[in-house]
Design a protein around this motif. Structure first.
Motif, PDB file in Angstrom:
ATOM      1  N   VAL A  18       0.963  -1.110  -0.285  1.00  0.00           N
ATOM      2  CA  VAL A  18      -0.335  -0.562   0.107  1.00  0.00           C
ATOM      3  C   VAL A  18       0.599   1.639   0.447  1.00  0.00           C
ATOM      4  N   ALA A  19       1.919   1.040   0.633  1.00  0.00           N
ATOM      5  CA  ALA A  19       2.629   2.227   0.961  1.00  0.00           C
ATOM      6  C   ALA A  19       3.626   3.097  -0.274  1.00  0.00           C
ATOM      7  N   LEU A  20       4.336   2.004  -1.526  1.00  0.00           N
ATOM      8  CA  LEU A  20       4.818   1.927  -1.801  1.00  0.00           C
ATOM      9  C   LEU A  20       4.710   2.515  -3.919  1.00  0.00           C
ATOM     10  N   PRO A  21       4.584   3.647  -4.382  1.00  0.00           N
ATOM     11  CA  PRO A  21       4.059   3.664  -5.642  1.00  0.00           C
ATOM     12  C   PRO A  21       4.660   2.639  -6.719  1.00  0.00           C
ATOM     13  N   PRO A  22       3.842   1.910  -7.717  1.00  0.00           N
ATOM     14  CA  PRO A  22       4.193   1.673  -8.947  1.00  0.00           C
ATOM     15  C   PRO A  22       5.528   2.028  -9.439  1.00  0.00           C
ATOM     16  N   LEU A  23       5.997   0.698  -9.509  1.00  0.00           N
ATOM     17  CA  LEU A  23       7.704   0.005 -10.764  1.00  0.00           C
ATOM     18  C   LEU A  23       7.452   1.610 -11.865  1.00  0.00           C
ATOM     19  N   ARG A  24       7.672   1.645 -12.588  1.00  0.00           N
ATOM     20  CA  ARG A  24       8.068   2.320 -13.935  1.00  0.00           C
ATOM     21  C   ARG A  24       8.856   1.697 -14.742  1.00  0.00           C
ATOM     22  N   LEU A  25       8.236   1.000 -15.750  1.00  0.00           N
ATOM     23  CA  LEU A  25       9.228   0.306 -16.844  1.00  0.00           C
ATOM     24  C   LEU A  25       9.858   1.280 -17.910  1.00  0.00           C
ATOM     25  N   ASP A  26      11.333   1.469 -17.503  1.00  0.00           N
ATOM     26  CA  ASP A  26      12.125   2.279 -18.176  1.00  0.00           C
ATOM     27  C   ASP A  26      12.236   2.157 -19.469  1.00  0.00           C
ATOM     28  N   TRP A  27      12.826   0.201 -19.896  1.00  0.00           N
ATOM     29  CA  TRP A  27      12.819   0.369 -21.133  1.00  0.00           C
ATOM     30  C   TRP A  27      12.787  -1.070 -21.442  1.00  0.00           C
ATOM     31  N   ILE A  28      12.919  -1.700 -23.044  1.00  0.00           N
ATOM     32  CA  ILE A  28      12.333  -3.081 -22.935  1.00  0.00           C
ATOM     33  C   ILE A  28      13.659  -3.061 -24.426  1.00  0.00           C
ATOM     34  N   LYS A  29      14.541  -3.720 -24.121  1.00  0.00           N
ATOM     35  CA  LYS A  29      15.258  -4.995 -24.707  1.00  0.00           C
ATOM     36  C   LYS A  29      15.521  -5.954 -25.877  1.00  0.00           C
ATOM     37  N   ARG A  30      15.551  -6.001 -27.192  1.00  0.00           N
ATOM     38  CA  ARG A  30      14.678  -6.946 -27.281  1.00  0.00           C
ATOM     39  C   ARG A  30      15.668  -7.370 -28.582  1.00  0.00           C
ATOM     40  N   TYR A  31      16.887  -8.391 -28.546  1.00  0.00           N
ATOM     41  CA  TYR A  31      17.770  -8.435 -29.809  1.00  0.00           C
ATOM     42  C   TYR A  31      19.065  -7.559 -29.683  1.00  0.00           C
ATOM     43  N   PHE A  37       7.857  -0.245 -27.267  1.00  0.00           N
ATOM     44  CA  PHE A  37       6.534  -1.128 -27.806  1.00  0.00           C
ATOM     45  C   PHE A  37       7.300  -2.813 -27.566  1.00  0.00           C
ATOM     46  N   ILE A  38       6.502  -3.900 -27.451  1.00  0.00           N
ATOM     47  CA  ILE A  38       6.939  -4.896 -27.337  1.00  0.00           C
ATOM     48  C   ILE A  38       5.412  -5.951 -27.521  1.00  0.00           C
ATOM     49  N   ASP A  39       4.650  -6.990 -27.941  1.00  0.00           N
ATOM     50  CA  ASP A  39       3.487  -7.149 -28.508  1.00  0.00           C
ATOM     51  C   ASP A  39       4.497  -8.902 -28.415  1.00  0.00           C
ATOM     52  N   PRO A  40       3.147  -9.502 -27.544  1.00  0.00           N
ATOM     53  CA  PRO A  40       2.851 -10.992 -26.852  1.00  0.00           C
ATOM     54  C   PRO A  40       2.682 -11.610 -27.440  1.00  0.00           C
ATOM     55  N   PRO A  41       3.078 -13.056 -28.162  1.00  0.00           N
ATOM     56  CA  PRO A  41       3.783 -13.769 -26.786  1.00  0.00           C
ATOM     57  C   PRO A  41       5.430 -13.522 -27.242  1.00  0.00           C
ATOM     58  N   HIS A  42       5.726 -12.556 -27.912  1.00  0.00           N
ATOM     59  CA  HIS A  42       7.850 -11.999 -27.763  1.00  0.00           C
ATOM     60  C   HIS A  42       8.001 -11.440 -25.969  1.00  0.00           C
ATOM     61  N   SER A  43       9.478 -12.177 -26.130  1.00  0.00           N
ATOM     62  CA  SER A  43       9.814 -12.080 -25.098  1.00  0.00           C
ATOM     63  C   SER A  43      11.224 -11.150 -24.754  1.00  0.00           C
ATOM     64  N   ALA A  44      11.489 -10.181 -23.925  1.00  0.00           N
ATOM     65  CA  ALA A  44      12.847  -9.542 -24.131  1.00  0.00           C
ATOM     66  C   ALA A  44      13.208  -9.098 -22.637  1.00  0.00           C
ATOM     67  N   VAL A  45      14.418  -8.351 -22.525  1.00  0.00           N
ATOM     68  CA  VAL A  45      14.395  -7.927 -21.134  1.00  0.00           C
ATOM     69  C   VAL A  45      14.394  -6.571 -20.974  1.00  0.00           C
ATOM     70  N   VAL A  46      13.855  -6.452 -19.552  1.00  0.00           N
ATOM     71  CA  VAL A  46      13.647  -5.302 -19.463  1.00  0.00           C
ATOM     72  C   VAL A  46      14.168  -4.365 -18.029  1.00  0.00           C
ATOM     73  N   ARG A  47      13.665  -3.345 -17.618  1.00  0.00           N
ATOM     74  CA  ARG A  47      14.065  -2.474 -16.410  1.00  0.00           C
ATOM     75  C   ARG A  47      13.077  -1.661 -16.743  1.00  0.00           C
ATOM     76  N   LEU A  48      13.062  -1.907 -14.751  1.00  0.00           N
ATOM     77  CA  LEU A  48      11.996  -2.041 -14.065  1.00  0.00           C
ATOM     78  C   LEU A  48      12.434  -0.908 -12.764  1.00  0.00           C
ATOM     79  N   SER A  49      12.229   0.216 -12.455  1.00  0.00           N
ATOM     80  CA  SER A  49      12.544   1.027 -11.504  1.00  0.00           C
ATOM     81  C   SER A  49      11.415   1.401 -10.544  1.00  0.00           C
TER      82      SER A  49
END
Length: 69
Positions: A18-31, A37-49
């Motif tokens: 309850v006390a913590l604000p949401p995480l933010r998706l900083d970037w998506i890295k694919r290949y 942006f990335i569509d399902p069902p693809h996979s990628a590396v992401v950075r959350l902060s």
């Protein structure tokens, strides 16, 4: 999934959840290319902060926050 999207972290400790604000998706890295942006069902590396990153562990569920929230 799109960069800038926000996510809540399901925590075993309701006080943290309850006390913590949401995480933010900083970037998506694919290949080794950063993408906005990335569509399902693809996979990628992401950075959350954000203050809740310490809650991330294998099996933790992230819930997307509505864009207008």
């Amino acid at each position: 999934m799109r960069s800038g999207r926000r996510f809540l972290v399901a925590s075993t400790d309701d006080a943290d959840h309850v006390a913590l604000p949401p995480l933010r998706l900083d970037w998506i890295k694919r290949y080794q290319r950063v993408m906005d942006f990335i569509d399902p069902p693809h996979s990628a590396v992401v950075r959350l902060s954000g203050q809740a990153v310490h809650l991330l562990a294998r099996g933790v569920v992230l819930t997307s926050v509505a864009a207008d929230a």
